[in-house]
Design a protein around this motif. Structure first.
Motif, PDB file in Angstrom:
ATOM      1  N   LYS A 166       0.833  -1.189   0.000  1.00  0.00           N
ATOM      2  CA  LYS A 166       0.000   0.000   0.000  1.00  0.00           C
ATOM      3  C   LYS A 166       0.870   1.242   0.000  1.00  0.00           C
ATOM      4  CE  LYS A 166      -4.064   2.011   2.221  1.00  0.00           C
ATOM      5  NZ  LYS A 166      -5.075   1.855   3.279  1.00  0.00           N
ATOM      6  N   THR A 201      -2.587  -2.030   5.080  1.00  0.00           N
ATOM      7  CA  THR A 201      -3.016  -3.289   4.478  1.00  0.00           C
ATOM      8  C   THR A 201      -3.678  -3.042   3.132  1.00  0.00           C
ATOM      9  OG1 THR A 201      -5.154  -3.200   5.622  1.00  0.00           O
ATOM     10  CG2 THR A 201      -3.363  -4.415   6.703  1.00  0.00           C
ATOM     11  N   LEU A 202      -3.715  -4.087   2.342  1.00  0.00           N
ATOM     12  CA  LEU A 202      -4.403  -4.096   1.058  1.00  0.00           C
ATOM     13  C   LEU A 202      -5.507  -5.143   1.108  1.00  0.00           C
ATOM     14  CD1 LEU A 202      -1.281  -4.123  -1.306  1.00  0.00           C
ATOM     15  CD2 LEU A 202      -2.845  -2.200  -1.041  1.00  0.00           C
ATOM     16  N   ALA A 203      -6.543  -4.930   0.329  1.00  0.00           N
ATOM     17  CA  ALA A 203      -7.585  -5.942   0.217  1.00  0.00           C
ATOM     18  C   ALA A 203      -7.002  -7.185  -0.450  1.00  0.00           C
ATOM     19  CB  ALA A 203      -8.759  -5.404  -0.586  1.00  0.00           C
ATOM     20  N   ALA A 204      -7.422  -8.358   0.016  1.00  0.00           N
ATOM     21  CA  ALA A 204      -6.907  -9.598  -0.541  1.00  0.00           C
ATOM     22  C   ALA A 204      -7.210  -9.712  -2.036  1.00  0.00           C
ATOM     23  CB  ALA A 204      -7.499 -10.794   0.201  1.00  0.00           C
ATOM     24  N   SER A 205      -8.252  -9.014  -2.493  1.00  0.00           N
ATOM     25  CA  SER A 205      -8.583  -9.041  -3.920  1.00  0.00           C
ATOM     26  C   SER A 205      -7.500  -8.393  -4.771  1.00  0.00           C
ATOM     27  CB  SER A 205      -9.920  -8.320  -4.155  1.00  0.00           C
ATOM     28  OG  SER A 205      -9.854  -6.970  -3.694  1.00  0.00           O
ATOM     29  N   THR A 206      -6.629  -7.587  -4.137  1.00  0.00           N
ATOM     30  CA  THR A 206      -5.531  -6.964  -4.879  1.00  0.00           C
ATOM     31  C   THR A 206      -4.609  -8.014  -5.474  1.00  0.00           C
ATOM     32  OG1 THR A 206      -5.616  -5.102  -3.321  1.00  0.00           O
ATOM     33  CG2 THR A 206      -3.666  -5.259  -4.721  1.00  0.00           C
ATOM     34  N   GLN A 212      -4.662 -13.701   9.531  1.00  0.00           N
ATOM     35  CA  GLN A 212      -5.739 -12.711   9.388  1.00  0.00           C
ATOM     36  C   GLN A 212      -6.691 -12.766  10.580  1.00  0.00           C
ATOM     37  OE1 GLN A 212      -7.171 -14.047   5.584  1.00  0.00           O
ATOM     38  NE2 GLN A 212      -5.959 -12.536   4.442  1.00  0.00           N
ATOM     39  N   LYS A 222      -9.461  -9.650   8.384  1.00  0.00           N
ATOM     40  CA  LYS A 222     -10.029 -10.592   7.439  1.00  0.00           C
ATOM     41  C   LYS A 222      -9.906 -10.062   6.019  1.00  0.00           C
ATOM     42  CE  LYS A 222     -14.251 -13.181   6.405  1.00  0.00           C
ATOM     43  NZ  LYS A 222     -15.680 -13.392   6.740  1.00  0.00           N
ATOM     44  N   ASP A 223      -9.479 -10.958   5.123  1.00  0.00           N
ATOM     45  CA  ASP A 223      -9.317 -10.620   3.702  1.00  0.00           C
ATOM     46  C   ASP A 223      -8.380  -9.438   3.495  1.00  0.00           C
ATOM     47  OD1 ASP A 223     -11.087 -12.651   2.968  1.00  0.00           O
ATOM     48  OD2 ASP A 223     -12.826 -11.338   3.159  1.00  0.00           O
ATOM     49  N   LYS A 224      -7.317  -9.373   4.302  1.00  0.00           N
ATOM     50  CA  LYS A 224      -6.333  -8.305   4.174  1.00  0.00           C
ATOM     51  C   LYS A 224      -4.932  -8.906   4.015  1.00  0.00           C
ATOM     52  CE  LYS A 224      -9.142  -4.777   4.866  1.00  0.00           C
ATOM     53  NZ  LYS A 224      -9.380  -3.757   3.828  1.00  0.00           N
ATOM     54  N   THR A 231      -1.011   1.900  -4.679  1.00  0.00           N
ATOM     55  CA  THR A 231      -0.002   0.909  -4.294  1.00  0.00           C
ATOM     56  C   THR A 231       1.398   1.417  -4.637  1.00  0.00           C
ATOM     57  OG1 THR A 231      -0.159  -0.235  -6.426  1.00  0.00           O
ATOM     58  CG2 THR A 231      -1.584  -1.023  -4.640  1.00  0.00           C
TER      59      THR A 231
END
Length: 480
Positions: free
Chosen positions: A63, A101-106, A259, A265-267, A295
């Motif tokens: 990030k 943190t970044l979203a896991a979707s990244t 996580q 969660k999801d990070k 990013t």
């Protein structure tokens, strides 16, 4: 006829041929030594960089740096009051390193970019555990007058509190959540499992851990031991030793468990990226920065710029001064070889003029001169390879030690720990000693052979041009 004449002429002019070959040999040997030392520098630098990111990682995505955090990011420790004012108490705080943190979707968005072979996410945590006990003090009554004060009021008791206080221990260690489904990418790949095993692909949410060897020794952990993180027990299934001597984290756990521990969660904190082609790393970096806003992308080349010390200095010298010195010496060797060959042709005017008078065409005379020059070049190549290998072996045998200081890259990507913004590889400010070697690759040998042939052709071109202009009359003028 060609080879017979060639053999006789080279034998008759051994000293001149040896001078030409020796000049080429020195230039070729210098190229081999500089190339092998540069390769050794690259290996040494790769070894240093492995202490900051995993093997196979071409770049990391974190990030973008944010303004300094507020006080609510600081860990707070609260303890329940005890009736008797004593008793053991402890409190764990699991924090995301750098609070970014970044979203896991990244991870999926990065993996979908053109030029990306694979991408995997990780979560870097810092655990602070405070444990200890409070002790209630004792009030000691002091000696007073015992009389009543004015107005009949009871006097305040006099005395002091003795004993009591608090004794707490702070235990600070790092935990890294790794994606166990992709074991070939990430910081754990820079460590070797020396005891037990690594994670299996099915342990995505299992309460298992891999401990760094240094941390395991400090805490007396072994395979089968249980470590407790924020009240959750994890079974140690393996002990890992970092190849570079500096581990990415004290403990590794599956990403989902990390996580859960951090309430993230999801990070993820870091996305490790492997490019399809090392030559496309720059373009892939630009594309990720454009298509995944917010990013910071850091490549191994960016990280290499943060390495200082004698390794960096020697690498710069090998890359700049050594390269240009090799080019200058090689050019000088080619020029000298050409001039000597041309001069030799001048001394053979009668010979070549007579051969032309006997029916040799200019092309045949030129070919004869070029053939002699190429043989001289090949002899110089053999000598140069031998000298170059001897020089490279001497460097490897002596193995001079270079120092590399790691630091200056923190903050590049959210985590602020390690140059790649990845797990808390607390190597900033550390100095590593790296032994320099000079490996000689087959491509370097092939380059030397090519240079030898090129040198012979260049020298032959000079001489052949002179020889092609000779006429039979030139030979008759030299007849005494």
């Amino acid at each position: 006829m060609f080879f017979t004449y060639l053999r006789r002429e080279l034998r008759r002019r051994r000293k001149a041929a040896l001078v030409v070959a020796s000049g080429l040999a020195l230039g070729i040997a210098l190229v081999i030594v500089v190339s092998s030392v540069s390769a050794g520098m690259g290996r040494a630098q790769d070894k240093v960089l492995q202490s900051l990111y995993g093997l196979g990682t071409d770049m990391t995505v974190t990030k973008a740096a944010a303004p300094a955090g507020s006080d609510d990011q600081r860990p707070r420790f609260r303890f329940d009051a005890q009736d008797d004012g004593s008793g053991e108490q402890s409190s764990d705080r699991v924090m995301v390193r750098g609070f970014q943190t970044l979203a896991a979707s990244t991870v999926g968005r990065v993996d979908a970019q053109s030029g990306v072979a694979d991408a995997v996410g990780g979560l870097s945590l810092q655990v602070v555990k405070v444990s200890g006990a409070f002790t209630r003090g004792r009030f000691e009554q002091g000696e007073g007058s015992g009389g009543q004060g004015s107005g009949g009021a009871q006097p305040a008791p006099q005395g002091r509190v003795e004993g009591g206080g608090a004794d707490f221990d702070v235990n600070n260690y790092s935990v890294y959540g790794t994606d166990v489904t992709k074991p070939a990418l990430g910081p754990l790949t820079s460590s070797k499992i020396t005891t037990g095993r690594s994670f299996t692909r099915s342990e995505t949410d299992a309460k298992v851990a891999v401990a760094d060897a240094a941390y395991a020794k400090e805490k007396k952990l072994k395979t089968g031991s249980t470590v407790t993180i924020k009240g959750t027990g994890f079974k140690v299934v393996g002990i890992a030793t970092a190849d570079s001597g500096d581990a990415a984290a004290d403990l590794y756990v599956p990403l989902k468990q990390a996580q859960t521990l951090a309430g993230a969660k999801d990070k993820v904190t870091t996305v490790y990226v492997k490019a399809t082609d090392s030559q496309r790393i720059g373009s892939v970096k630009s594309k990720i920065q454009k298509d995944v806003p917010g990013t910071t992308v850091t490549t191994s080349a960016d990280l290499a710029d943060t390495v200082s010390g004698s390794l960096s200095t020697a690498s710069s010298l090998a890359a700049s001064v050594g390269k240009w010195l090799s080019i200058v010496v090689l050019a000088a060797a080619f020029l000298v070889a050409g001039l000597l060959t041309s001069s030799a042709v001048s001394r053979r005017v009668r010979e070549f003029g007579t051969l032309k008078a006997l029916g040799w065409k200019s092309g045949r005379v030129t070919g004869q001169v070029v053939g002699e020059a190429v043989v001289n070049g090949l002899v110089g190549g053999v000598l140069g390879i031998a000298l170059g290998l001897a020089g490279a072996y001497a460097v490897t045998a002596v193995s001079p030690t270079l120092q590399a200081q790691l630091g200056g890259a923190a903050g590049a990507g959210g985590g602020g720990f390690g140059g790649m913004g990845g797990p808390g590889r607390e190597a900033a400010g550390k100095t590593l000693d790296v032994a320099l070697t000079a490996p000689v690759a087959l491509t370097t040998i092939a380059l030397a052979v090519g240079l030898a042939v090129a040198g012979g052709l260049i020298a032959g071109a000079f001489g052949g041009w002179r020889a092609s202009r000779l006429r039979p009359a030139d030979a008759l003028r030299r007849v005494e």
